[in-house]
Design a protein around this motif. Structure first.
Motif, short mmCIF file in Angstrom:
data_model
loop_
_atom_site.label_atom_id
_atom_site.label_comp_id
_atom_site.label_asym_id
_atom_site.label_seq_id
_atom_site.Cartn_x
_atom_site.Cartn_y
_atom_site.Cartn_z
N ASP A 61 0.98 -1.30 0.12
CA ASP A 61 0.09 0.06 -0.04
C ASP A 61 0.84 1.49 -0.04
OD1 ASP A 61 -2.26 -1.48 -0.11
OD2 ASP A 61 -2.75 -1.35 2.26
N THR A 62 1.92 1.33 0.73
CA THR A 62 2.76 2.49 1.00
C THR A 62 3.53 2.61 -0.55
OG1 THR A 62 3.24 2.00 3.27
CG2 THR A 62 4.84 3.38 2.08
N LYS A 63 3.91 1.66 -1.23
CA LYS A 63 4.57 1.72 -2.53
C LYS A 63 3.43 2.07 -3.35
CE LYS A 63 6.95 -0.95 -5.94
NZ LYS A 63 6.53 0.00 -7.25
N ALA A 64 2.31 1.88 -3.53
CA ALA A 64 1.29 2.18 -4.44
C ALA A 64 1.06 3.59 -4.09
CB ALA A 64 0.19 1.29 -4.20
N THR A 65 0.78 3.99 -2.74
CA THR A 65 0.71 5.76 -2.51
C THR A 65 1.93 6.41 -3.06
OG1 THR A 65 -0.82 4.86 -0.71
CG2 THR A 65 0.19 7.05 -0.71
N THR A 66 2.94 5.86 -2.88
CA THR A 66 4.35 6.61 -3.17
C THR A 66 4.38 6.63 -4.78
OG1 THR A 66 5.60 5.78 -1.17
CG2 THR A 66 6.71 6.76 -3.08
N ASP A 67 4.05 5.71 -5.44
CA ASP A 67 4.07 5.53 -6.87
C ASP A 67 3.16 6.73 -7.43
OD1 ASP A 67 6.27 3.84 -6.75
OD2 ASP A 67 4.92 2.05 -7.47
N LYS A 68 1.82 6.60 -6.69
CA LYS A 68 0.84 7.40 -7.31
C LYS A 68 1.31 8.98 -6.98
CE LYS A 68 -4.09 8.74 -6.80
NZ LYS A 68 -5.18 8.72 -5.74
N MET A 69 1.78 9.22 -5.70
CA MET A 69 2.28 10.78 -5.46
C MET A 69 3.39 11.20 -6.44
SD MET A 69 2.18 10.54 -1.41
CE MET A 69 2.98 12.13 -1.25
N ALA A 70 4.28 10.18 -6.73
CA ALA A 70 5.33 10.61 -7.65
C ALA A 70 4.79 10.76 -9.08
CB ALA A 70 6.52 9.18 -8.02
N SER A 71 3.83 9.91 -9.48
CA SER A 71 3.40 10.30 -10.89
C SER A 71 2.39 11.60 -10.98
CB SER A 71 2.21 9.09 -11.24
OG SER A 71 1.44 9.18 -12.60
N GLU A 72 1.70 11.94 -9.99
CA GLU A 72 0.87 13.26 -9.80
C GLU A 72 1.88 14.34 -9.81
OE1 GLU A 72 -1.67 12.52 -6.40
OE2 GLU A 72 -3.23 11.51 -7.75
N THR A 73 3.08 14.04 -9.16
CA THR A 73 3.98 15.22 -8.94
C THR A 73 4.46 15.47 -10.28
OG1 THR A 73 4.52 14.75 -6.82
CG2 THR A 73 6.11 15.93 -7.82
N LYS A 74 4.83 14.50 -11.02
CA LYS A 74 5.44 14.37 -12.36
C LYS A 74 4.71 15.00 -13.15
CE LYS A 74 7.86 11.81 -16.16
NZ LYS A 74 7.38 12.88 -16.98
N ALA A 75 3.04 14.69 -13.33
CA ALA A 75 2.23 15.30 -14.15
C ALA A 75 2.32 16.76 -13.91
CB ALA A 75 0.85 14.52 -14.15
N SER A 76 2.15 17.30 -12.61
CA SER A 76 1.81 18.58 -12.19
C SER A 76 3.35 19.49 -12.72
CB SER A 76 1.97 18.84 -10.75
OG SER A 76 0.75 18.41 -10.37
N ALA A 77 4.49 18.95 -12.59
CA ALA A 77 5.82 19.49 -12.94
C ALA A 77 5.65 19.56 -14.46
CB ALA A 77 6.72 18.74 -12.73
#
Length: 115
Positions: A61-77
């Protein structure tokens, strides 16, 4: 004459029966202790398995959350970079248009002065 089978006397028979009863109790107790040890081991194994499964799920669950946050951060950037590039391009076009207009006005003023 002595018979072929020897008959035990009453006190000896009582002692033998007492020893037999006590030994059966000990055998039953030993079996109960072995069963309890087996049950305890099974419970400990299950608890360890459950703990591992919970830890594995938490890690997943932690990995999935981290991956999602990283993806969202990259999309925002990426969006911010695209927006910045578009704004810069628009500003450049406005500046070029303004410079061209100013040059044309300057030329027109110079032409009118020379006539």
């Amino acid at each position: 004459m002595v018979p072929a089978t020897r008959v035990l006397e009453v006190p000896q028979m009582k002692n033998l029966l007492t020893a037999l009863v006590l030994s059966l109790s000990l055998v039953g107790f030993a079996q109960t202790a072995d069963k309890m040890a087996g049950d305890t081991k099974a419970a400990a194994d299950k608890a360890a398995s459950d703990t591992k499964a919970t830890a594995d799920k938490a890690a997943s669950d932690t990995k999935a959350t981290t991956d999602k946050m990283a993806s969202e951060t990259k999309a925002s950037a990426d969006k911010a970079a695209d927006d910045t590039k578009a704004a810069a391009s628009k500003t450049k076009k406005k500046a070029k248009h303004g410079a061209t207009k100013a040059a044309d006005e300057t030329k027109a003023a110079a032409d009118s002065m020379t006539k």
